[in-house]
Design an enzyme around this catalytic site. Sequence first.
Site, PDB file in Angstrom:
ATOM      1  NE  ARG A 123      26.657  -7.997   8.425  1.00 21.45           N
ATOM      2  CZ  ARG A 123      27.122  -8.902   8.926  1.00 21.45           C
ATOM      3  NH1 ARG A 123      27.377  -9.912   8.607  1.00 21.45           N
ATOM      4  NH2 ARG A 123      27.735  -8.654  10.267  1.00 21.45           N
ATOM      5  CE  LYS A 145      11.148   8.750   1.202  1.00 15.44           C
ATOM      6  NZ  LYS A 145      10.723   9.478   2.198  1.00 15.44           N
ATOM      7  CD  GLU A 187       0.215   8.117  -1.117  1.00 15.46           C
ATOM      8  OE1 GLU A 187       1.090   8.952  -2.166  1.00 15.46           O
ATOM      9  OE2 GLU A 187       0.480   7.460  -0.618  1.00 15.46           O
ATOM     10  CE  LYS A 228       8.017   6.898  -4.613  1.00 20.35           C
ATOM     11  NZ  LYS A 228       7.969   6.024  -4.195  1.00 20.35           N
ATOM     12  CD  GLU A 238      11.790  12.747   1.758  1.00 22.93           C
ATOM     13  OE1 GLU A 238      11.377  11.395   1.898  1.00 22.93           O
ATOM     14  OE2 GLU A 238      11.009  12.810   3.008  1.00 22.93           O
ATOM     15  NE  ARG A 242      11.748   8.908  -2.092  1.00 22.00           N
ATOM     16  CZ  ARG A 242      12.375   7.861  -2.900  1.00 22.00           C
ATOM     17  NH1 ARG A 242      13.635   7.316  -2.640  1.00 22.00           N
ATOM     18  NH2 ARG A 242      11.291   6.913  -2.575  1.00 22.00           N
ATOM     19  CG  ASN A 246       7.185  13.223   1.721  1.00 28.67           C
ATOM     20  OD1 ASN A 246       7.376  12.301   2.020  1.00 28.67           O
ATOM     21  ND2 ASN A 246       8.335  13.356   2.410  1.00 28.67           N
ATOM     22  CG  HIS A 249       2.724  11.794   2.261  1.00 27.87           C
ATOM     23  ND1 HIS A 249       2.046  12.202   1.242  1.00 27.87           N
ATOM     24  CD2 HIS A 249       2.643  10.739   1.931  1.00 27.87           C
ATOM     25  CE1 HIS A 249       1.612  10.824  -0.078  1.00 27.87           C
ATOM     26  NE2 HIS A 249       1.743   9.798   1.486  1.00 27.87           N
ATOM     27  CG  HIS A 253       3.046  10.324   7.486  1.00 25.43           C
ATOM     28  ND1 HIS A 253       4.137  10.552   7.195  1.00 25.43           N
ATOM     29  CD2 HIS A 253       1.860   9.421   7.218  1.00 25.43           C
ATOM     30  CE1 HIS A 253       4.194   9.629   6.270  1.00 25.43           C
ATOM     31  NE2 HIS A 253       3.462   9.041   6.458  1.00 25.43           N
ATOM     32  CG  HIS A 267      -0.804   5.351   3.290  1.00 20.08           C
ATOM     33  ND1 HIS A 267       0.161   6.869   4.059  1.00 20.08           N
ATOM     34  CD2 HIS A 267      -0.103   5.842   2.045  1.00 20.08           C
ATOM     35  CE1 HIS A 267       0.535   6.770   2.998  1.00 20.08           C
ATOM     36  NE2 HIS A 267       0.754   6.834   2.033  1.00 20.08           N
TER      37      HIS A 267
HETATM   38  N1  NAD Z   1       7.765   3.173   0.678  1.00 18.83           N
HETATM   39  C1  NAD Z   1       7.261   4.132   0.171  1.00 18.83           C
HETATM   40  O1  NAD Z   1       7.726   4.937  -0.792  1.00 18.83           O
HETATM   41  C2  NAD Z   1       5.377   4.296   0.753  1.00 18.83           C
HETATM   42  C3  NAD Z   1       4.910   5.153  -0.624  1.00 18.83           C
HETATM   43  C4  NAD Z   1       3.324   4.754   0.140  1.00 18.83           C
HETATM   44  C5  NAD Z   1       2.957   3.903   1.071  1.00 18.83           C
HETATM   45  N2  NAD Z   1       3.676   2.855   1.605  1.00 18.83           N
HETATM   46  C6  NAD Z   1       2.935   2.949   2.172  1.00 18.83           C
HETATM   47  O2  NAD Z   1       1.801   1.475   1.573  1.00 18.83           O
HETATM   48  C7  NAD Z   1       1.168   1.095   2.747  1.00 18.83           C
HETATM   49  C8  NAD Z   1      -0.314   1.391   2.159  1.00 18.83           C
HETATM   50  O3  NAD Z   1      -0.221   0.268   1.165  1.00 18.83           O
HETATM   51  P1  NAD Z   1      -1.435  -0.617  -0.061  1.00 18.83           P
HETATM   52  O4  NAD Z   1      -2.717   0.588   0.189  1.00 18.83           O
HETATM   53  O5  NAD Z   1      -1.481  -0.876  -0.759  1.00 18.83           O
HETATM   54  O6  NAD Z   1      -2.033  -1.108   1.554  1.00 18.83           O
HETATM   55  P2  NAD Z   1      -2.550  -2.789   1.922  1.00 18.83           P
HETATM   56  O7  NAD Z   1      -0.319  -3.475   1.185  1.00 18.83           O
HETATM   57  O8  NAD Z   1      -2.374  -3.036   3.075  1.00 18.83           O
HETATM   58  O9  NAD Z   1      -3.232  -3.919   0.180  1.00 18.83           O
HETATM   59  C9  NAD Z   1      -4.078  -2.646   0.823  1.00 18.83           C
HETATM   60  C10 NAD Z   1      -5.600  -3.941   0.884  1.00 18.83           C
HETATM   61  O10 NAD Z   1      -6.068  -4.658  -0.479  1.00 18.83           O
HETATM   62  C11 NAD Z   1      -5.842  -5.969   0.236  1.00 18.83           C
HETATM   63  N3  NAD Z   1      -4.865  -5.838  -1.806  1.00 18.83           N
HETATM   64  C12 NAD Z   1      -4.304  -5.589  -2.175  1.00 18.83           C
HETATM   65  N4  NAD Z   1      -3.973  -6.345  -3.311  1.00 18.83           N
HETATM   66  C13 NAD Z   1      -4.506  -6.482  -3.852  1.00 18.83           C
HETATM   67  C14 NAD Z   1      -5.615  -7.075  -4.922  1.00 18.83           C
HETATM   68  N5  NAD Z   1      -4.677  -7.200  -5.885  1.00 18.83           N
HETATM   69  N6  NAD Z   1      -6.943  -8.228  -4.649  1.00 18.83           N
HETATM   70  C15 NAD Z   1      -7.310  -7.937  -3.536  1.00 18.83           C
HETATM   71  N7  NAD Z   1      -6.944  -7.705  -2.412  1.00 18.83           N
HETATM   72  C16 NAD Z   1      -5.796  -6.786  -2.494  1.00 18.83           C
HETATM   73  C17 NAD Z   1      -4.567  -6.003   1.169  1.00 18.83           C
HETATM   74  O11 NAD Z   1      -4.581  -6.955   0.855  1.00 18.83           O
HETATM   75  C18 NAD Z   1      -4.747  -5.281   2.190  1.00 18.83           C
HETATM   76  O12 NAD Z   1      -5.912  -5.632   2.783  1.00 18.83           O
HETATM   77  C19 NAD Z   1       1.538   2.072   4.147  1.00 18.83           C
HETATM   78  O13 NAD Z   1       1.730   1.892   5.282  1.00 18.83           O
HETATM   79  C20 NAD Z   1       2.611   3.040   3.776  1.00 18.83           C
HETATM   80  O14 NAD Z   1       2.974   3.534   4.355  1.00 18.83           O
HETATM   81  C21 NAD Z   1       5.024   3.351   1.008  1.00 18.83           C
END
Ligand code: NAD
Length: 370
Positions: A123, A145, A187, A228, A238, A242, A246, A249, A253, A267
Amino acid sequence: MTVDVVPVALGDRAYEVRIGQGLIARAGAEIAPLLRRPKVAVVTDETVGALHLATLEASLKAQGIAMTALHLPPGEATKGWPQFARCVEWLLEQKVERRDVVVALGGGVVGDLVGFAAAVLRRGVRFVQIPTSLLAQVDSSVGGKTGINTPQGKNLVGAFHQPSLVLADIDVLATLPPRDFLAGYGEVVKYGLLGDAAFFDWLELNAPHLATDAALRQYAVRRSVEMKAEIVVRDETEEGDRALLNLGHTFCHALEKATGYSDRLLHGEGVAIGCALAFELSQRLGLCAQEAPSRLRQHLRGLGMKVDIADIPGELPGPEALLALMGQDKKVVDGQLRFILVRGIGEAFVASDVPGEAVLGLLRDALQGR
Ligand SMILES: NC(=O)c1ccc[n+]([C@@H]2O[C@H](COP(=O)([O-])OP(=O)(O)OC[C@H]3O[C@@H](n4cnc5c(N)ncnc54)[C@H](O)[C@@H]3O)[C@@H](O)[C@H]2O)c1
């Protein structure tokens, strides 16, 4: 170089985002004050684990903190039920208790999935984010999030669960593939576009040097996190402002869904294309001058980023089908699509009365550009 500290002032769930160089090598000392017993469970992905887990382990060990680690496969496909179940069950097998701390070491995929696992495990247990991608440092690790994707769409299952600490080590970005660095930049630029025209001006000058200049990179991460944090504090769940985060976005999406969350479109790349579309739509609706979308497109193009739907390789569904995919976005309120539109650079607002025909026309033209 100094460590920047950005507070996220959320009352009894307040925490700090610490941004600087060499933070993973010091993570043991940073995390130790949070622990009730000298033990943490770390979840990472195979790529990040191979590059950075040893540094984290050594820094924990130096503080007498024991560590166990789970390596998930890298990539967006990991952010679904199977790997989520695996992660939760692994944490239970590690006997993580209510008062323990889970550490997410990785990009947004690991951060979102592990944060959600921490939210539901017993929990709710505390967790620390050590974001390693640019996208995760400026966006996903901050704000609470968490969640996973399902066949019905992105991020449709999740929880608000704030981390207890975020350690953004800007040195780890050196190992990030250039394509992922640029995607994360989608971003970063979003923050200037949605609410800080001066930051956009700064980015126009400095973005080409972010990958190589640590001081500039640290400023870009800090300014993004400040923006942020400020918005999250104003509207944690949100209900209003907030949603500005987006920007781009709703388009993003739909495009991600249409490309099957594959590496045809990352993304952050979708966010950049989505922002360009949101600016174009705003201009078509007479809300902003033509100069704004042109300036944005020129900036993104200059950095070698994807800007148009036409930049996405492979087949895409038609305009009607893309619009239908937008309708499945969770930001639909009472059947009406909400868009984040702009009056200019740095001036985004939430619009709930966008005529469907205008969106369809925009998509039709964008797809014809292919
Ligand atoms: N929670 C939120 O508020 C929020 C906001 C924006 C995006 N997101 C989510 O984030 C995700 C995308 O995140 P991302 O772009 O980090 O993707 P990811 O976590 O897939 O990382 C991208 C790639 O980079 C590699 N990588 C990461 N750090 C590295 C490093 N220092 N050196 C070498 N390789 C590295 C990873 O292994 C992966 O292959 C999506 O799922 C999206 O929906 C969430």
